[in-house]
Design an enzyme around this catalytic site. Sequence first.
Site, PDB file in Angstrom:
ATOM      1  CB  CYS A 108      -6.178 -66.932  45.435  1.00  0.00           C
ATOM      2  SG  CYS A 108      -4.390 -67.039  45.315  1.00  0.00           S
ATOM      3  CB  CYS A 115      -3.445 -63.751  44.230  1.00  0.00           C
ATOM      4  SG  CYS A 115      -2.979 -64.572  42.685  1.00  0.00           S
ATOM      5  CG  ASP A 125     -46.976 -55.035  39.920  1.00  0.00           C
ATOM      6  OD1 ASP A 125     -46.729 -53.820  39.976  1.00  0.00           O
ATOM      7  OD2 ASP A 125     -46.794 -55.724  38.907  1.00  0.00           O
TER       8      ASP A 125
END
Length: 523
Positions: A32, A63, A454
């Site tokens: 699971c 599962c 930037d």
Amino acid sequence: MDDNTRYEAVRSRDGRFDGVFFTCVLSTGIYCRPSCPARTPKRENVRFQSSAAAAQAAGFRACRRCRPDAVPGSAEWNVRADAVGRAMRMIADGVVDREGVAGLARRLGYSARQVQRQLTAELGAGASALARAQRAHTARLLLQTTQLPITEIAFAAGFSSVRQFNDTMREIYARTPRELRREHASRTPVRAARGADGTSTQGRVALRLAYRGPYAAREIFDFLARRAIAGIEEVTGEPGARTYRRTLRLPYGWGVTEVEERTPPGGTWLDCRLTLSDLRDLTTAVQRTRRLFDLDADPGAVAERLAADPLVGPLAARRPGLRSPGAAEPGELAVRAVLGQQVTVSAARTLGGLLVAAHGTALPVRDGGLTQLFPEPGELAEAALAELPMPAARRAAVRTLCGALAEGGVVLEPGVCRDETERALLNLRGIGPWTAGYIRMRALGDPDVFLSGDAGVRHGLLAVAASGASDAAWRPWRSYAVHHLWNAPPAPAPNRAPNPVTNPVTHPMTDPMTDPMTKEPRP
């Protein structure tokens, strides 16, 4: 994490660890995801595996309640730059399905035996088992969302024979392919083979793209909408209920992906629909869409690191789950990065539209506003690009970049060595630090890029009064810090003449301080 910590995560059904590890229950023979809603098994009956493939190799079945094969991918593979991380990115993109383990090893520069040994040591399963688990998940999607004959699904998912396909599905899901299809049809009827307009829907697949919450969908769709190039992208609808659509050039054909901004309350997925000319491209199309929307990120780990910083922390708290969008087509993103040098986002989008209109490949059938595939590098390398109103030096940079992409001097694909690729980019005339960094951040999905030169980043730093701040504290999530800075509210205007730099929130690419040779922002 040790096993006791993992068990505590299972007891609390902590969805943050879905895809990071898998819970294998000895008493039931199933595995699971940690957040499975079923009753928590006793500690002595639990074993843990780091991949679904390892759980399957150990004899455990998936599962039926939590579908552990459909969890988000581990963010670890995006962070890690070693051979295992690179291999996992390539396997997810379908390299093993197309080229085999030998092809994967050749791309990594190792022997097949070395690759198998490293993957098994880290994940408990080799490349073949990892690819097999992925093929099984692809097959389940096709069984439950199309009416394709089961034989065609077997080969579309990448299996080499119908017998191998049947054996794998029974082993992983404890049901035959027909039982899987019949069970899903009893809950959600399979769509008709033909649409309302009479066109075939055999190549259409509807699916949910899982992610770890929270997810700042509005900001992601805003980011993509501002940059959408006519012909290959479109965003329809109003904020909060938008749909992003784009074309894809894929290994076996072409495709269209569309993703909805709407999610159900408390949902941990984005609804997606794919139209594919060849269903063998399903795995690749899904992974490219996931990378574009950064769905395998770990927002908990990002928030934990950035929230502790006094400068970026308030921005991270303002926008939980902010992602760093990747690229559906890395080569396209690289060309767009060059087109975007020293112009506004709007102007870059216009240039991209002109490029697509002049050199794009027309779709066989128009799909809404989508009419083209982005041009191939080989064609652009030989084109004059006279239709683009920009300096001759930048046209030359586009041709140089596309020539390197076409000839293999620069390789932009999942799993490449990011450092080597950046060095190869910087060796091209017209490609400077900003462009190489932007390509590395988006085309290569690097979560740890800081674009120091930037303009938007600098304005974001000014907004938080941190113009001289160090980015070291934000590692390894500096790309996310960049997006938080791009989304920072504007700093209070000083009492002087207005600054001509464009608002960084709408245009993070413009910088008046340029290098005269590359026309790039200076660091």
